[in-house]
Design a protein around this motif. Structure first.
Motif, PDB file in Angstrom:
ATOM      1  N   LYS A 117      45.647  71.845  45.267  1.00 27.55           N
ATOM      2  CA  LYS A 117      45.486  70.400  45.440  1.00 27.55           C
ATOM      3  C   LYS A 117      46.515  69.920  46.440  1.00 27.55           C
ATOM      4  O   LYS A 117      47.671  70.313  46.399  1.00 27.55           O
ATOM      5  N   LYS A 118      46.069  69.084  47.307  1.00 29.94           N
ATOM      6  CA  LYS A 118      46.993  68.502  48.276  1.00 29.94           C
ATOM      7  C   LYS A 118      47.832  67.456  47.554  1.00 29.94           C
ATOM      8  O   LYS A 118      47.304  66.585  46.874  1.00 29.94           O
ATOM      9  N   ASN A 119      49.137  67.576  47.692  1.00 32.73           N
ATOM     10  CA  ASN A 119      50.017  66.591  47.064  1.00 32.73           C
ATOM     11  C   ASN A 119      49.958  65.298  47.871  1.00 32.73           C
ATOM     12  O   ASN A 119      50.356  65.270  49.028  1.00 32.73           O
ATOM     13  N   ARG A 120      49.459  64.289  47.254  1.00 35.90           N
ATOM     14  CA  ARG A 120      49.397  62.994  47.924  1.00 35.90           C
ATOM     15  C   ARG A 120      50.079  61.953  47.038  1.00 35.90           C
ATOM     16  O   ARG A 120      50.049  62.064  45.811  1.00 35.90           O
ATOM     17  N   PRO A 121      50.679  60.999  47.647  1.00 37.26           N
ATOM     18  CA  PRO A 121      51.360  59.972  46.846  1.00 37.26           C
ATOM     19  C   PRO A 121      50.349  59.151  46.041  1.00 37.26           C
ATOM     20  O   PRO A 121      49.271  58.815  46.526  1.00 37.26           O
ATOM     21  N   THR A 122      50.709  58.864  44.825  1.00 38.88           N
ATOM     22  CA  THR A 122      49.865  58.054  43.954  1.00 38.88           C
ATOM     23  C   THR A 122      50.353  56.620  44.026  1.00 38.88           C
ATOM     24  O   THR A 122      51.550  56.361  44.001  1.00 38.88           O
ATOM     25  N   SER A 123      49.427  55.715  44.119  1.00 38.00           N
ATOM     26  CA  SER A 123      49.815  54.308  44.164  1.00 38.00           C
ATOM     27  C   SER A 123      48.865  53.506  43.274  1.00 38.00           C
ATOM     28  O   SER A 123      47.794  53.976  42.920  1.00 38.00           O
ATOM     29  N   ALA A 124      49.298  52.330  42.931  1.00 35.00           N
ATOM     30  CA  ALA A 124      48.502  51.454  42.078  1.00 35.00           C
ATOM     31  C   ALA A 124      48.073  50.222  42.866  1.00 35.00           C
ATOM     32  O   ALA A 124      48.819  49.716  43.702  1.00 35.00           O
ATOM     33  N   ASN A 125      46.903  49.786  42.572  1.00 33.08           N
ATOM     34  CA  ASN A 125      46.385  48.555  43.151  1.00 33.08           C
ATOM     35  C   ASN A 125      47.289  47.404  42.700  1.00 33.08           C
ATOM     36  O   ASN A 125      47.668  47.340  41.527  1.00 33.08           O
ATOM     37  N   PRO A 126      47.656  46.495  43.580  1.00 34.81           N
ATOM     38  CA  PRO A 126      48.519  45.371  43.183  1.00 34.81           C
ATOM     39  C   PRO A 126      47.942  44.553  42.019  1.00 34.81           C
ATOM     40  O   PRO A 126      48.690  44.069  41.171  1.00 34.81           O
ATOM     41  N   ASN A 127      46.630  44.423  41.970  1.00 35.92           N
ATOM     42  CA  ASN A 127      46.025  43.700  40.847  1.00 35.92           C
ATOM     43  C   ASN A 127      46.205  44.460  39.536  1.00 35.92           C
ATOM     44  O   ASN A 127      46.396  43.856  38.487  1.00 35.92           O
ATOM     45  N   ALA A 128      46.164  45.792  39.600  1.00 33.98           N
ATOM     46  CA  ALA A 128      46.374  46.605  38.397  1.00 33.98           C
ATOM     47  C   ALA A 128      47.812  46.473  37.906  1.00 33.98           C
ATOM     48  O   ALA A 128      48.056  46.400  36.700  1.00 33.98           O
ATOM     49  N   VAL A 129      48.761  46.432  38.832  1.00 30.39           N
ATOM     50  CA  VAL A 129      50.166  46.260  38.452  1.00 30.39           C
ATOM     51  C   VAL A 129      50.369  44.880  37.836  1.00 30.39           C
ATOM     52  O   VAL A 129      51.046  44.730  36.811  1.00 30.39           O
ATOM     53  N   ARG A 130      49.765  43.864  38.425  1.00 32.94           N
ATOM     54  CA  ARG A 130      49.870  42.501  37.904  1.00 32.94           C
ATOM     55  C   ARG A 130      49.294  42.433  36.478  1.00 32.94           C
ATOM     56  O   ARG A 130      49.879  41.827  35.583  1.00 32.94           O
ATOM     57  N   LEU A 131      48.153  43.063  36.277  1.00 29.48           N
ATOM     58  CA  LEU A 131      47.524  43.085  34.964  1.00 29.48           C
ATOM     59  C   LEU A 131      48.378  43.851  33.954  1.00 29.48           C
ATOM     60  O   LEU A 131      48.517  43.428  32.802  1.00 29.48           O
ATOM     61  N   SER A 132      48.979  44.944  34.388  1.00 24.92           N
ATOM     62  CA  SER A 132      49.864  45.713  33.506  1.00 24.92           C
ATOM     63  C   SER A 132      51.075  44.886  33.094  1.00 24.92           C
ATOM     64  O   SER A 132      51.506  44.944  31.937  1.00 24.92           O
ATOM     65  N   CYS A 133      51.617  44.123  34.024  1.00 24.17           N
ATOM     66  CA  CYS A 133      52.746  43.236  33.705  1.00 24.17           C
ATOM     67  C   CYS A 133      52.360  42.206  32.657  1.00 24.17           C
ATOM     68  O   CYS A 133      53.118  41.937  31.719  1.00 24.17           O
ATOM     69  N   GLU A 134      51.181  41.636  32.810  1.00 26.17           N
ATOM     70  CA  GLU A 134      50.715  40.639  31.846  1.00 26.17           C
ATOM     71  C   GLU A 134      50.499  41.277  30.473  1.00 26.17           C
ATOM     72  O   GLU A 134      50.847  40.692  29.449  1.00 26.17           O
ATOM     73  N   LEU A 135      49.937  42.479  30.443  1.00 27.82           N
ATOM     74  CA  LEU A 135      49.724  43.167  29.176  1.00 27.82           C
ATOM     75  C   LEU A 135      51.051  43.468  28.488  1.00 27.82           C
ATOM     76  O   LEU A 135      51.198  43.262  27.280  1.00 27.82           O
ATOM     77  N   LEU A 136      52.041  43.922  29.240  1.00 25.45           N
ATOM     78  CA  LEU A 136      53.364  44.180  28.665  1.00 25.45           C
ATOM     79  C   LEU A 136      54.001  42.903  28.137  1.00 25.45           C
ATOM     80  O   LEU A 136      54.628  42.900  27.076  1.00 25.45           O
ATOM     81  N   ARG A 137      53.849  41.808  28.883  1.00 25.41           N
ATOM     82  CA  ARG A 137      54.404  40.533  28.433  1.00 25.41           C
ATOM     83  C   ARG A 137      53.773  40.102  27.107  1.00 25.41           C
ATOM     84  O   ARG A 137      54.464  39.713  26.168  1.00 25.41           O
ATOM     85  N   LEU A 138      52.453  40.225  27.021  1.00 21.86           N
ATOM     86  CA  LEU A 138      51.759  39.861  25.787  1.00 21.86           C
ATOM     87  C   LEU A 138      52.174  40.760  24.624  1.00 21.86           C
ATOM     88  O   LEU A 138      52.353  40.294  23.493  1.00 21.86           O
ATOM     89  N   PHE A 139      52.321  42.049  24.901  1.00 19.68           N
ATOM     90  CA  PHE A 139      52.717  43.001  23.862  1.00 19.68           C
ATOM     91  C   PHE A 139      54.096  42.654  23.302  1.00 19.68           C
ATOM     92  O   PHE A 139      54.293  42.598  22.088  1.00 19.68           O
ATOM     93  N   VAL A 140      55.052  42.412  24.197  1.00 16.81           N
ATOM     94  CA  VAL A 140      56.415  42.089  23.762  1.00 16.81           C
ATOM     95  C   VAL A 140      56.450  40.751  23.026  1.00 16.81           C
ATOM     96  O   VAL A 140      57.114  40.608  21.992  1.00 16.81           O
ATOM     97  N   THR A 141      55.714  39.771  23.531  1.00 15.24           N
ATOM     98  CA  THR A 141      55.668  38.457  22.881  1.00 15.24           C
ATOM     99  C   THR A 141      55.109  38.580  21.470  1.00 15.24           C
ATOM    100  O   THR A 141      55.662  38.011  20.517  1.00 15.24           O
TER     101      THR A 141
END
Length: 102
Positions: free
Chosen positions: A44-68
């Motif tokens: 497998k060619k090693n390629r950098p993995t990245s996340a869609n900015p919308n996915a990161v934003r959604l993950s942040c919101e999910l973490l905020r809700l979880f902690v709250t």
């Protein structure tokens, strides 16, 4: 006032986990290759993995809700016991059900 987690921090955590898993995967593949096992199509060619900015934003919101939610549930337990501070034992008591709910 509701604040989100810093998206750059969450993205950095994701990248750290991804790179760690890639290193572990390479170690496993190297171990299998050293045993003389050849598998077709495993290079497998090693390629950098990245996340869609919308996915990161959604993950942040999910973490905020979880902690709250965790804090609110722990506060309910603390109040029921007559305490004014949330302690680790309160979080330990709510954690199993919280994980099942999320």
């Amino acid at each position: 006032m509701e604040t989100n987690f810093d998206q750059d921090v969450i993205a950095a955590i994701f990248k750290f986990v991804w790179s760690k898993k890639a290193i572990d995967r390479e170690k496993i593949e190297d171990g299998e290759a050293s045993k003389g096992e050849e598998r077709a199509g495993t290079s497998k060619k090693n390629r950098p993995t990245s996340a869609n900015p919308n996915a990161v934003r959604l993950s942040c919101e999910l973490l905020r809700l979880f902690v709250t939610e965790a804090v609110q549930r722990a506060a309910t337990i603390a109040e029921a016991e007559g305490g004014t501070k949330i302690e680790a034992t309160h979080l330990e008591r709510i954690l199993p059900q919280l994980l099942l709910d999320f």
